[in-house]
Enzyme design. Structure first.
Site, mmCIF file in Angstrom:
data_model
loop_
_atom_site.group_PDB
_atom_site.id
_atom_site.type_symbol
_atom_site.label_atom_id
_atom_site.label_comp_id
_atom_site.label_asym_id
_atom_site.label_seq_id
_atom_site.Cartn_x
_atom_site.Cartn_y
_atom_site.Cartn_z
ATOM 1 N N LYS A 62 -15.293 16.861 84.083
ATOM 2 C CA LYS A 62 -14.228 16.543 85.031
ATOM 3 C C LYS A 62 -12.987 17.330 84.601
ATOM 4 O O LYS A 62 -12.267 16.918 83.704
ATOM 5 C CB LYS A 62 -13.950 15.042 85.038
ATOM 6 C CG LYS A 62 -12.976 14.603 86.147
ATOM 7 C CD LYS A 62 -11.541 14.662 85.694
ATOM 8 C CE LYS A 62 -10.573 14.281 86.799
ATOM 9 N NZ LYS A 62 -9.174 14.584 86.428
ATOM 10 N N GLU A 69 -9.320 13.901 72.121
ATOM 11 C CA GLU A 69 -8.147 14.605 71.597
ATOM 12 C C GLU A 69 -7.029 14.290 72.573
ATOM 13 O O GLU A 69 -7.046 14.722 73.707
ATOM 14 C CB GLU A 69 -8.433 16.104 71.494
ATOM 15 C CG GLU A 69 -7.316 16.892 70.839
ATOM 16 C CD GLU A 69 -6.289 17.352 71.840
ATOM 17 O OE1 GLU A 69 -5.200 16.739 71.892
ATOM 18 O OE2 GLU A 69 -6.568 18.301 72.574
ATOM 19 N N CYS A 114 -0.874 20.624 73.242
ATOM 20 C CA CYS A 114 -0.910 19.345 72.538
ATOM 21 C C CYS A 114 -0.478 19.475 71.084
ATOM 22 O O CYS A 114 -0.147 18.473 70.450
ATOM 23 C CB CYS A 114 -2.299 18.736 72.627
ATOM 24 S SG CYS A 114 -3.603 19.874 72.144
#
Length: 487
Positions: free
Chosen positions: A228, A258, A292
């Site tokens: 997805k 994560e 991130c």
């Protein structure tokens, strides 16, 4: 909103059915297969909102289902964050499609798990080769839908492909163990077997790499996968499916996550200022601050604080250039959408209202609603939003500290711990701080730490498990103990 595609196991005989070469034509709401000539530049510009040069052969809008492209009952729009132009309408998969994906993937798993490690290795290597052959087209798709500067997009495609290369090699290195027990007539065996169907959810900021890092490991282990991708950047995922992805084939679930972080970037008095500034630029402003592992909080010791802030501001003005990702020289593209801009704006306004000082930047950029100036703040305190809320944008807040213990306490005062960075020339301090930082990855005198060969992941609320490296494949394997008696 979701675009889903699921993988089925296959042999070489299935190569021809959905391989690149299916031609597409523009239409209202996206592209459809066409038996006629491939679209020319004028048609492509009509489809891509003026972004000529995107590969029509790789731009897919339907879901990839068991080796075939199928439309969904609903669609959703994908936009170019730089211009706001519509890039197309993509299949919007719901609960029914997701359940069908899992069923198809499970059926495929029954045969894919039996495919030899050598063959799985060979297929992943072919996928790697095809990514390299199509790297320019894949990079342009990334830039078109994410806004990432084209140079960074090219880097991501290579990074993505390297995960496939790495796991194509790791597929042949999944070893078990033989344990010698006290009983002479017994042997204990430990086998590693694929867990089954892996569900993969990926973010928009690395729309290609975050798929190959997960899917490459899963396929190498013998799993099948349901993916997805983020609704902001589905075209990159679908392009990977178009290249070769069709070759893969209610209980307690194994989970690997994560989930981002609040990365501290610590500069001690002993640090080399120029080196620390270069690392700060690389760590903070890659992908316009939308990674991130981007540094979120800059902790600078009092003795070096003023020199660092001055040098950092000068380096930002000299090296950071805001623009469309396709324009040469651009280092800072748009943020992914206006909500992301609003978040940065909110954090800046909050910090200033509580006493922070804007050194440079501080407001939306004149280029458009999704652009924000690279911003540096000083006189930042821990009660400000920017110090305890992940920014995901081009904002660098600087906190002044006095002692090593204070810096460690501030850095660890978060419920997340993905990455952390610090600069020091004191060997003893380097060992102390590296061991005490509560993060999964540490950069010591280095602002860029991601590598295919090294384990990527965090601690606390930053997620579970590790990706990449020799450890990344373990997330997709189960250990089975076999006690063999009567010997």
């Amino acid at each position: 909103m979701a675009t889903c595609f699921w993988l089925r196991s296959c042999g070489a005989r299935r190569l021809g059915s959905t391989f690149p070469g299916c031609r597409l034509r523009p239409r209202a709401g996206g592209l459809v297969p066409a038996s006629g000539p491939a679209p020319g530049p004028a048609q492509l510009r009509c489809y891509a909102g003026g972004l000529a040069g995107l590969s029509a052969a790789l731009l897919r809008t339907d879901s990839f289902v068991g080796g075939r492209w199928l439309p969904a009952a609903a669609t959703f729009p994908v936009q170019d964050p730089a211009s706001g132009a519509a890039l197309g309408m993509v299949a919007d998969c719901g609960v029914r499609e997701a359940r069908a994906a899992v069923r198809t993937a499970y059926e495929a798993f029954c045969s894919w798990r039996e495919v030899s490690a050598k063959e799985r290795s060979s297929l992943l290597r072919k996928w790697y080769n095809l990514m390299i052959q199509n790297k320019d087209d894949l990079a342009r798709i990334i830039t078109a839908e994410s806004g990432k500067p084209l140079k960074e997009a090219h880097g991501e495609v290579l990074y993505s492909a390297f995960f496939l290369e790495w796991f194509s090699e790791e597929a042949r290195r999944v070893y078990g163990d033989i344990i010698y027990t006290p009983a002479k007539d017994r042997r204990a065996l430990v086998l590693k077997q694929p867990i089954g169907v892996a569900a993969v959810i990926t973010p928009w900021n690395f729309p290609s790499a975050m798929i190959t890092r997960k899917v490459g490991a899963a396929l190498a282990a013998g799993c099948t996968v349901v993916v997805k991708p983020a609704e902001d950047t589905p075209f990159s995922a679908l392009a990977l499916a178009e290249i070769l992805l069709h070759h893969a084939a209610n209980s307690v679930k194994r989970v690997s996550m994560e989930l981002g972080g609040l990365a501290p970037f610590i500069v001690f008095d002993s640090a080399n200022v120029d080196q620390a500034v270069a690392g700060a630029l690389a760590s903070k402003f890659r992908n316009t601050g939308q990674t991130c592992v981007c540094s979120n909080r800059f902790l600078v010791q009092r003795g070096i604080h003023d020199a660092f802030v001055k040098a950092f501001a000068e380096a930002m003005k000299k090296n950071l250039h805001v623009g469309n990702g396709f324009e040469e020289g651009t280092t800072q593209g748009p943020l992914i959408n206006e909500k992301a801009v609003e978040k940065v704006e909110k954090q800046v306004n909050d910090a200033v209202s509580k006493g922070a000082t804007i050194v440079t930047g501080g407001k939306r950029h004149q280029l458009g609603k999704n652009f924000f100036e690279p911003t540096l703040l000083c006189n930042v305190t821990q009660d400000m939003l920017c110090t305890h809320e992940e920014t995901f944008g081009p904002l660098a807040p600087v906190i002044k500290f006095d002692t090593e213990e204070e810096a460690i306490a501030i850095a660890n005062a978060a419920d997340v711990g993905l990455a952390g960075y610090f600069y020091s020339q004191d060997p003893a301090q380097i060992w102390r701080v590296a061991e005490q930082l509560e993060v999964g990855m540490v950069g010591v005198n280095e602002g860029l730490i991601s590598s295919v060969e090294c384990p990527f992941g965090g601690v606390k609320q930053s997620g579970l498990g590790r990706e990449g490296s020799k450890y990344g494949i373990d997330e997709y394997l189960e250990l089975k103990y076999v006690c063999y008696g009567g010997l």
